[in-house]
Motif scaffolding. Structure first.
Motif, PDB file in Angstrom:
ATOM      1  N   ILE A 150      41.142  37.565   7.287  1.00  0.00           N
ATOM      2  CA  ILE A 150      42.039  37.569   8.447  1.00  0.00           C
ATOM      3  C   ILE A 150      41.590  38.612   9.461  1.00  0.00           C
ATOM      4  O   ILE A 150      41.627  38.375  10.674  1.00  0.00           O
ATOM      5  CB  ILE A 150      43.493  37.812   8.011  1.00  0.00           C
ATOM      6  N   ALA A 151      41.134  39.769   8.990  1.00  0.00           N
ATOM      7  CA  ALA A 151      40.652  40.800   9.909  1.00  0.00           C
ATOM      8  C   ALA A 151      39.388  40.369  10.638  1.00  0.00           C
ATOM      9  O   ALA A 151      39.067  40.928  11.694  1.00  0.00           O
ATOM     10  CB  ALA A 151      40.396  42.095   9.136  1.00  0.00           C
ATOM     11  N   SER A 152      38.685  39.357  10.119  1.00  0.00           N
ATOM     12  CA  SER A 152      37.398  38.965  10.691  1.00  0.00           C
ATOM     13  C   SER A 152      37.499  37.896  11.770  1.00  0.00           C
ATOM     14  O   SER A 152      36.504  37.626  12.447  1.00  0.00           O
ATOM     15  CB  SER A 152      36.484  38.443   9.577  1.00  0.00           C
ATOM     16  N   VAL A 153      38.670  37.266  11.931  1.00  0.00           N
ATOM     17  CA  VAL A 153      38.758  36.124  12.836  1.00  0.00           C
ATOM     18  C   VAL A 153      39.429  36.503  14.158  1.00  0.00           C
ATOM     19  O   VAL A 153      40.256  37.417  14.230  1.00  0.00           O
ATOM     20  CB  VAL A 153      39.508  34.939  12.188  1.00  0.00           C
ATOM     21  N   ASP A 154      39.050  35.776  15.192  1.00  0.00           N
ATOM     22  CA  ASP A 154      39.642  35.882  16.524  1.00  0.00           C
ATOM     23  C   ASP A 154      40.646  34.742  16.656  1.00  0.00           C
ATOM     24  O   ASP A 154      40.270  33.566  16.600  1.00  0.00           O
ATOM     25  CB  ASP A 154      38.545  35.764  17.576  1.00  0.00           C
ATOM     26  N   VAL A 155      41.920  35.074  16.775  1.00  0.00           N
ATOM     27  CA  VAL A 155      43.001  34.082  16.820  1.00  0.00           C
ATOM     28  C   VAL A 155      43.645  34.128  18.200  1.00  0.00           C
ATOM     29  O   VAL A 155      44.081  35.191  18.649  1.00  0.00           O
ATOM     30  CB  VAL A 155      44.063  34.351  15.735  1.00  0.00           C
ATOM     31  N   ARG A 156      43.733  32.969  18.864  1.00  0.00           N
ATOM     32  CA  ARG A 156      44.283  32.912  20.218  1.00  0.00           C
ATOM     33  C   ARG A 156      45.308  31.788  20.323  1.00  0.00           C
ATOM     34  O   ARG A 156      44.964  30.627  20.537  1.00  0.00           O
ATOM     35  CB  ARG A 156      43.160  32.718  21.238  1.00  0.00           C
ATOM     36  N   TRP A 169      43.707  28.723  18.638  1.00  0.00           N
ATOM     37  CA  TRP A 169      42.266  28.644  18.444  1.00  0.00           C
ATOM     38  C   TRP A 169      41.829  29.726  17.456  1.00  0.00           C
ATOM     39  O   TRP A 169      42.351  30.839  17.486  1.00  0.00           O
ATOM     40  CB  TRP A 169      41.522  28.864  19.758  1.00  0.00           C
ATOM     41  N   ILE A 170      40.859  29.389  16.587  1.00  0.00           N
ATOM     42  CA  ILE A 170      40.314  30.333  15.619  1.00  0.00           C
ATOM     43  C   ILE A 170      38.799  30.353  15.771  1.00  0.00           C
ATOM     44  O   ILE A 170      38.161  29.301  15.891  1.00  0.00           O
ATOM     45  CB  ILE A 170      40.647  29.935  14.165  1.00  0.00           C
ATOM     46  N   SER A 171      38.217  31.551  15.757  1.00  0.00           N
ATOM     47  CA  SER A 171      36.769  31.675  15.787  1.00  0.00           C
ATOM     48  C   SER A 171      36.370  32.931  15.025  1.00  0.00           C
ATOM     49  O   SER A 171      37.221  33.756  14.664  1.00  0.00           O
ATOM     50  CB  SER A 171      36.252  31.743  17.230  1.00  0.00           C
ATOM     51  N   THR A 172      35.091  33.075  14.759  1.00  0.00           N
ATOM     52  CA  THR A 172      34.580  34.260  14.084  1.00  0.00           C
ATOM     53  C   THR A 172      33.154  34.529  14.553  1.00  0.00           C
ATOM     54  O   THR A 172      32.420  33.600  14.906  1.00  0.00           O
ATOM     55  CB  THR A 172      34.600  34.090  12.551  1.00  0.00           C
ATOM     56  N   ARG A 173      32.778  35.800  14.542  1.00  0.00           N
ATOM     57  CA  ARG A 173      31.403  36.162  14.884  1.00  0.00           C
ATOM     58  C   ARG A 173      30.535  36.243  13.631  1.00  0.00           C
ATOM     59  O   ARG A 173      29.322  36.429  13.726  1.00  0.00           O
ATOM     60  CB  ARG A 173      31.369  37.504  15.618  1.00  0.00           C
ATOM     61  N   HIS A 174      31.122  36.103  12.452  1.00  0.00           N
ATOM     62  CA  HIS A 174      30.374  36.263  11.206  1.00  0.00           C
ATOM     63  C   HIS A 174      29.675  34.971  10.810  1.00  0.00           C
ATOM     64  O   HIS A 174      30.230  33.873  10.946  1.00  0.00           O
ATOM     65  CB  HIS A 174      31.303  36.696  10.071  1.00  0.00           C
ATOM     66  N   ALA A 175      28.477  35.113  10.279  1.00  0.00           N
ATOM     67  CA  ALA A 175      27.771  33.967   9.707  1.00  0.00           C
ATOM     68  C   ALA A 175      28.432  33.562   8.395  1.00  0.00           C
ATOM     69  O   ALA A 175      29.090  34.376   7.724  1.00  0.00           O
ATOM     70  CB  ALA A 175      26.307  34.330   9.452  1.00  0.00           C
TER      71      ALA A 175
END
Length: 269
Positions: A150-156, A169-175
């Protein structure tokens, strides 16, 4: 998992051909010492695609449905993924993947692959697009849920989250896997299980409602870095619940996801 060194910018690291080690970013929301299912769901697709790609010539099929059954506790530990083609075919194929932790099956997944042909002349259905994520403000979901994932995702969210109803919307910068490219589909499905946490009906400190499965149907392959989740959560009167989501990418709807919940009071601390 706590080695004293920063976790890499990925959810998993490869150990060998079939085994993967989770990083701290894969930590769960109900218990940070467990896996969050969302990145594991994407990892299963990554493993399936990797094995199918090793066949000579390719097969021209696309994944149209995947259904995961969660069989037990998902320990934050290395896992093995075994893939088997259950029903081979040139136009329809069924593939099964089993995830094992400490040699115990913890997830079984079955995916239907269908022939990719040009049906644009008859394509149709709901096509409403969500407000683009770049026009929306982030929501600190980690204020509600713990865990590395949860700490790793961008939630908008498109509007302030309401009990049982949120579109975000959900996104993440992690591979997904360190040092390895992942397909748009695997990266997208690594975000979908987040749906059960964006539209909570009750505080997770008072009630628990983990999902025991996840089924995704797709009428179009998702593209881009964002998963749009138009989510409704329902609790029944006898301990069952359902999280139902219309799935979007930046071009519009791509399919649906369903999660069956087991609803019960949180144990007293």
């Amino acid at each position: 998992m706590n080695s004293g060194t920063p976790a890499p910018d990925s959810y998993y690291e490869r150990i060998d051909e079939h085994r993967y080690k989770p990083t701290a970013h894969a930590g769960g929301a109900w218990d940070p010492a467990e896996l969050h299912f969302s990145p594991l769901g994407g990892l299963v697709v990554h493993a399936i695609e990797r094995q199918l790609a090793q066949r000579p010539g390719g097969d021209g099929l696309v994944m149209a449905r995947i259904s995961y059954d969660i069989l037990g506790r998902l320990a934050l530990d290395e896992c093995e993924i075994r893939v088997e083609v259950v029903r081979p075919g040139r136009t329809i194929e069924l593939v099964e993947a089993v995830v094992l932790v400490a040699d115990r099956p913890v997830v079984r997944a079955r995916a239907w692959f269908l022939a990719a042909i040009d049906t644009s002349a008859v394509a149709g259905g709901p096509d409403e697009r969500l407000t683009p994520p770049e026009e929306l403000a982030p929501w600190e979901m980690s204020a509600l849920w713990p865990g590395g994932y949860i700490a790793s995702v961008d939630v908008r969210p498109l509007a302030p989250p309401r009990p049982g109803r949120t579109t975000a919307w959900i996104s993440t910068r992690h591979a997904l896997v360190a040092g390895e490219p992942s397909s748009p589909l695997a990266s997208y499905l690594a975000l979908v299980d987040t749906a059960n946490g964006i539209a909570v009906r009750q505080p997770p400190t008072a009630w628990i409602y983990p999902n025991v499965d996840l089924t995704v149907h797709l009428h179009r392959q998702p593209v881009g870095d964002w998963a749009g989740l138009d989510t409704t959560v329902t609790f029944g009167p006898t301990g069952q619940g359902l999280t139902s989501t219309v799935l979007h990418d930046v071009n519009g709807p791509v399919g649906h996801a369903l999660q069956m919940l087991t609803v019960r009071p949180a144990p007293e601390q």
